[in-house]
Design an enzyme around this catalytic site. Sequence first.
Site, PDB file in Angstrom:
ATOM      1  CE1 TYR A   1      15.001  31.994   1.891  1.00 47.83           C
ATOM      2  CE2 TYR A   1      15.666  29.294   1.531  1.00 47.83           C
ATOM      3  CZ  TYR A   1      15.099  30.915   0.674  1.00 47.83           C
ATOM      4  OH  TYR A   1      14.508  31.477  -0.235  1.00 47.83           O
TER       5      TYR A   1
ATOM      6  CE  LYS B   1      -0.316   0.445   5.203  1.00 44.01           C
ATOM      7  NZ  LYS B   1      -1.259   0.701   6.175  1.00 44.01           N
TER       8      LYS B   1
END
Length: 376
Positions: free
Chosen positions: A262, A35
Amino acid sequence: MALNWVEIDLAALRHNFAQVQHCVGSRTAILAVVKSDAYGHGMIPVARELAKAGAHFFGVSKCWEALKLRSAGIRQPIVVLAGMEAEDAPTVIAYDLRPAVYRLDHCRLLDEAAQHAGKVARIHLKLDTGMGRLGVPVRDLEPFLDQMASLKHVHVEGVFSHLATADEADKTFSKEQMARFRGALQRLHDRSITFEYAHIANSGAVLDIPEAHGQLVRAGIMLYGSPPSEDIQSPVHLRPVMALKTKILQVKWVPSGHSIGYGRTFVCSRPTRIATIAVGYDDGYPRALSNRGEALVHGVRVPIVGRVSMNLITLDVTHVPGAAPDDEVVLLGTQGTERISAEEIAQKAHTISYEIYCAIGKNPQRLFLNSSGHLA
């Protein structure tokens, strides 16, 4: 070659499947859980490889996943572990799927669709023995079976439940669940309801609770090379299947006092050689590893400095003087004698290896390697 890519080692996948077989023996069938795109590893190539390796069943979450497997030529029985939606009943019958069933209305829809097609719907009855998610509560089993008794075109092929704490060292609750499960199975036998498979063992139980193996086990995370938790000491050797690799875009010296990335979350305390690589959180690498994670360059661990941004990460390669543009960098996997595991990444990011695999595996540049290490 792309700026970054994921490698899937199919030989390692086969090795891990063999380890499942070693754990459970020849009398127990194996359901390979594929899955969620095989936990990010690629559902179709993984299922094809495991079919060749001898998987008896496949497990998916949704019907559309099962249809993709059928379209890819997978003929083994497929259990839809989350069950079906009402409109899926004719499709389930047409493609010989085995839905998990825990709702009477779905049982009736399957019975009608099977009767219309002149077939029998094979289902896996899901019981809730303590997980508290999907499943018929074991206390409500008798009235559920009473309602099912009139359905002549539904066959209970399997009965299953799911262990909530099989990956923990304390097995007390797992044993309570298993006792409830055995009691429910006995009540089915008392009603002369026959079924081929009883299954409750996930990877944690495959590795650590041999008495839970039964006629069928559901192997998931261990197929992909990870134990289900750090509490499980695997009795077999598992090999990692997924690697995340990239290459250096640029190397430059940055002076002491210069900030990186950043927010200026890292400031160089000395002249620092910075390598910038083409991976970021868009590629599934956790932003939580800003100033915490590591990568491998020339087989040496190097720290991530500054923030992990959307598409770029910066590394301190001062102690790897040979590092140069276009050199390979490994963020998940092995280089030389060093290895960075999904468990290590998950621990630093305060999550689990399952999430790391699913996130990184969404990379569209996924290369599948055969037993000789070449593209499959």
